[in-house]
Design a protein around this motif. Structure first.
Motif, short mmCIF file in Angstrom:
data_model
loop_
_atom_site.label_atom_id
_atom_site.label_comp_id
_atom_site.label_asym_id
_atom_site.label_seq_id
_atom_site.Cartn_x
_atom_site.Cartn_y
_atom_site.Cartn_z
N TYR A 192 -2.15 2.22 -11.91
CA TYR A 192 -1.71 3.00 -10.75
C TYR A 192 -1.23 4.39 -11.16
CZ TYR A 192 1.43 -0.61 -12.48
OH TYR A 192 2.06 -1.53 -13.29
N ARG A 239 -5.26 7.13 -9.29
CA ARG A 239 -5.10 7.65 -7.92
C ARG A 239 -6.19 8.66 -7.58
NH1 ARG A 239 1.09 7.63 -6.29
NH2 ARG A 239 1.87 6.00 -7.68
N GLU A 285 5.37 -3.25 -7.01
CA GLU A 285 5.95 -2.09 -6.34
C GLU A 285 5.12 -0.83 -6.62
OE1 GLU A 285 10.10 0.54 -6.33
OE2 GLU A 285 10.02 -1.40 -7.36
N LYS A 286 4.76 -0.59 -7.89
CA LYS A 286 3.99 0.61 -8.24
C LYS A 286 2.59 0.55 -7.66
CE LYS A 286 6.44 1.67 -12.54
NZ LYS A 286 6.32 1.78 -14.02
N ARG A 334 1.59 -1.12 -4.95
CA ARG A 334 1.67 -0.92 -3.50
C ARG A 334 1.85 0.56 -3.16
NH1 ARG A 334 2.15 -5.36 -0.29
NH2 ARG A 334 2.91 -7.31 -1.22
N GLU A 335 2.74 1.23 -3.89
CA GLU A 335 3.01 2.64 -3.63
C GLU A 335 1.75 3.48 -3.85
OE1 GLU A 335 3.69 6.70 -4.19
OE2 GLU A 335 3.33 5.43 -5.94
N ALA A 359 -0.56 5.62 -1.10
CA ALA A 359 -0.69 7.08 -1.26
C ALA A 359 -2.13 7.56 -1.19
CB ALA A 359 -0.06 7.51 -2.59
N TYR A 389 -3.34 -2.79 -1.50
CA TYR A 389 -2.82 -3.51 -2.66
C TYR A 389 -3.36 -4.93 -2.66
CZ TYR A 389 0.17 -6.58 -5.30
OH TYR A 389 0.62 -7.55 -6.16
#
Length: 351
Positions: A100, A105, A126-127, A129-130, A134, A139
């Motif tokens: 991630y 990205r 968490e990372k 999903r973020e 973005a 996810y």
């Protein structure tokens, strides 16, 4: 005189508004052309055509007495924006990124904008999903992503890839394409080939030759085909739809070229930054005065140096893993010694 100036400014504003309207019209046509390219499977990026058009516009600029560089700069900015609006996925591909970071990205965003189904996964929920939120992806937890994907991309440091592949190999299908985006290939490809043996999925070791970008259309991706037969045409169509150009080579060829184009390149910028710091101290140069007197070319150098500093982790990984870093250091040392020897011996340092 003030009234005359205002009248001229009003004329300039009308022209500027017309230019904006023309840009909008051009981009609208580019959008329609993008639909045609998608329907006919045409590549998004056609460098030969862009160069031919740029040359025609330069001839027109000369005829009208307009600065050539200005016209070329405007044209290539418009061409790049047009490319970025035309991205497409040539088939209904499901692409999962394990990782991630910034490059994950960049690629995931381009594929999602082009209409691919894109998922992001990794050890940190968490990372992942973020990152997915973005870039317009979704996810998935790792096991589900591996089962779902047509293409699995390891977007992690190169030395972490073999361990992940070893862990995931029992879950991977022979119909899949697995890839990494590591910057150093020789040790990695050797280990990957050993893990795959004669079976398992096809595998391509990729190196996007660009950093994190809003849109990479027009850039190049180096491809080391570990085992790439059935997936080669499909991968090439995918890259063409994203505006990316493939460059095939062996792992050894890749690392030799990158020893010059990356390791040496990065080291030269590091040397500049360190030498500049030492000279500022020894010559007692005020930092504000040095910034005030910066040249145009140095401003460009400083921007690149600052960007490489932000990518410090990647820069150090490339330097550490490339098998030809020792040769780079040797060549750099010889070049410095040669330059020192050719300098006028009468130029002794002061003090």
């Amino acid at each position: 005189m003030e009234g005359a100036a205002e009248a001229l400014r009003s004329s300039l504003l009308r022209i500027d508004r017309s230019l904006v309207s023309l840009v909008a019209a051009r981009l609208n046509i580019a959008d329609v052309l993008g639909s045609v390219k998608r329907g006919e499977g045409m590549p998004v990026y056609d460098p030969s055509r862009e160069i031919a058009v740029a040359n025609l516009l330069v001839e027109e600029a000369r005829r009208l007495g307009v600065p050539e560089n200005l016209v070329k700069e405007i044209y290539f900015l418009l061409a790049r924006e047009s490319r970025c609006r035309q991205l497409y996925c040539p088939e209904a591909l499901r692409v999962a990124f394990y990782g991630y970071g910034r490059m994950a990205r960049t690629l995931a965003s381009a594929m999602a904008r082009g209409g691919c189904w894109v998922a992001i996964t990794g050890r940190s929920v968490e990372k992942a999903r973020e990152a997915a939120g973005a870039v317009g992806a979704k996810y998935m937890e790792p096991g589900r992503a591996l089962d779902w994907a047509d293409v699995l991309v390891y977007a992690v440091p190169g030395d972490a890839v073999p361990g992940l592949l070893r862990e995931h190999l029992p879950m991977l299908r022979e119909s899949m394409l697995v890839a990494d985006i590591a910057s150093v290939k020789t040790p990695l490809v050797r280990e990957i080939a050993g893990l795959l043996g004669d079976g398992g999925p096809e595998y391509a070791s990729l190196h996007p030759l660009f950093g994190p970008l809003d849109c990479p259309a027009g850039e190049t991706v180096a491809i080391v085909p570990v085992r790439l037969q059935r997936w080669r045409p499909r991968l090439e169509r995918l890259l063409a739809g994203l505006g990316l150009s493939p460059a095939y080579l062996s792992a050894e060829e890749h690392d030799k070229v990158m020893a010059v184009n990356q390791v040496l390149h990065h080291l030269v910028y590091d040397l500049y930054r360190e030498a500049a710091r030492l000279l500022e101290e020894r010559l007692d140069i005020p930092t504000d005065k040095r910034k005030e007197l910066v040249t145009h070319s140095l401003r460009s150098t400083e921007r690149v140096a600052a960007r490489l500093e932000r990518l410090r982790g990647v820069v150090e990984e490339i330097r550490r893993l490339n098998p030809y870093t020792g040769e780079v250091l040797k060549a750099l040392r010889e070049a410095l010694e040669g330059l020192a020897a050719s300098t006028d011996s009468g130029l002794e340092p002061r003090g």
